[in-house]
Design an enzyme around this catalytic site. Sequence first.
Site, PDB file in Angstrom:
ATOM      1  CE  LYS A 118      30.232   4.388 -23.985  1.00  0.00           C
ATOM      2  NZ  LYS A 118      30.789   3.025 -23.875  1.00  0.00           N
TER       3      LYS A 118
ATOM      4  CG  ASP B  38      29.441   0.261 -25.078  1.00  0.00           C
ATOM      5  OD1 ASP B  38      28.711   0.369 -24.074  1.00  0.00           O
ATOM      6  OD2 ASP B  38      30.655   0.556 -25.056  1.00  0.00           O
TER       7      ASP B  38
ATOM      8  CG  ASP C 212      16.088   0.620 -36.427  1.00  0.00           C
ATOM      9  OD1 ASP C 212      14.971   0.985 -35.983  1.00  0.00           O
ATOM     10  OD2 ASP C 212      16.474   0.876 -37.582  1.00  0.00           O
TER      11      ASP C 212
END
Length: 349
Positions: free
Chosen positions: A185, A218, A246
């Site tokens: 990020k 993202d 996940d």
Amino acid sequence: MAGYRIALIPGDGVGVEVVDAAWSVLTAAAGRAGFALDHERFAWSCRHYLDTGRMMPQDGIDRLRAFDAVFLGAVGWPALVPDAVSLHGLLLPIRKAFDLYANIRPHRLLRGVTGPLRAGAFDILCVRENTEGEYSGAGGRVHQGTPDEVAVETSIFTRRGVERVLRFGFEQARRRRRRLASVTKSNAQKHSMVFWDEVTEQVARDFPDVEVTRFHVDAMAAKFVLRPDELDVVVASNLFGDILTDLGAAIQGGLGFAASANLNPAGGVPSMFEPVHGSAPDIAGKGIANPMAAIWSGALMLEHLGQPACAAGILAAMERVTAEGRTLTPDQGGTATTGEVAAAVIAAL
Ligand code: GGG
């Protein structure tokens, strides 16, 4: 006859059930392949914490050192012990003590498992940095309980740590479809993540045959859902890898299928193998937890120990069971128990 000594740490909740089920498959497969799997069982868990004040004994790491591998179920029982205490008392110390810096998590749709996406191809190998980054445990709290309270959690990224996990990721990509996506990020985190990008660029020079792309986390989350077919190996920091895997688990049919290996590729210490899922208190003790993630993790362990044919046989047997679709746990729409799924995999071996 070759033989391996495995430390079993079933841990908490469904960890106990899936480790027992997976162990029955692993020993059956080993017997057919002609090698022995011995084990010692360690009851280190939140119950152990309540009894002794520790998730594992003080000499726990030294006791594990003698084994060829550690096979772990699940850690955590928040009704008894705060999650931050259990995780930092058992799972994270083992990863750190044995420098298990590469956490690999394969995400693939087994035949017969549809998952929530319309897109068919889903075959990603996530490599999560496993010993530093956001889970370093560096930080503190002051003025606790007052309006002036401050909590600081410091991410630690070292050149050694970032370089070696990226290098490991590139090596994995070479064994697969020769594509690596590095996740950061770095637009928002201008120190650690810009550093990660720089190291990616440097390491990539040693792997000119691997196509490299860079993603913000993202955007990568969206990519997992929209164009997973364009992904091969995905390398991410401890936190980003934890979250993305996940998501990967959900897409491959749920946490019941998500396997992982915590590796020290240099060897000389036991690596650790565990399903990605936690202790699932809501279904613990009911005998209905899906054991596939634990069985798959066991297959990763056998591959790591030098038994790739046996590992591949287990995967093929699992896939026969899912493709047939008759023996599935409730999370997959079936009515089978944990033990029945393990028995079906053994029968399919
Ligand atoms: N199966 C291992 C387990 O219980 N995982 C729960 C968990 O919260 N893991 C965090 C992590 O993998 O870092």
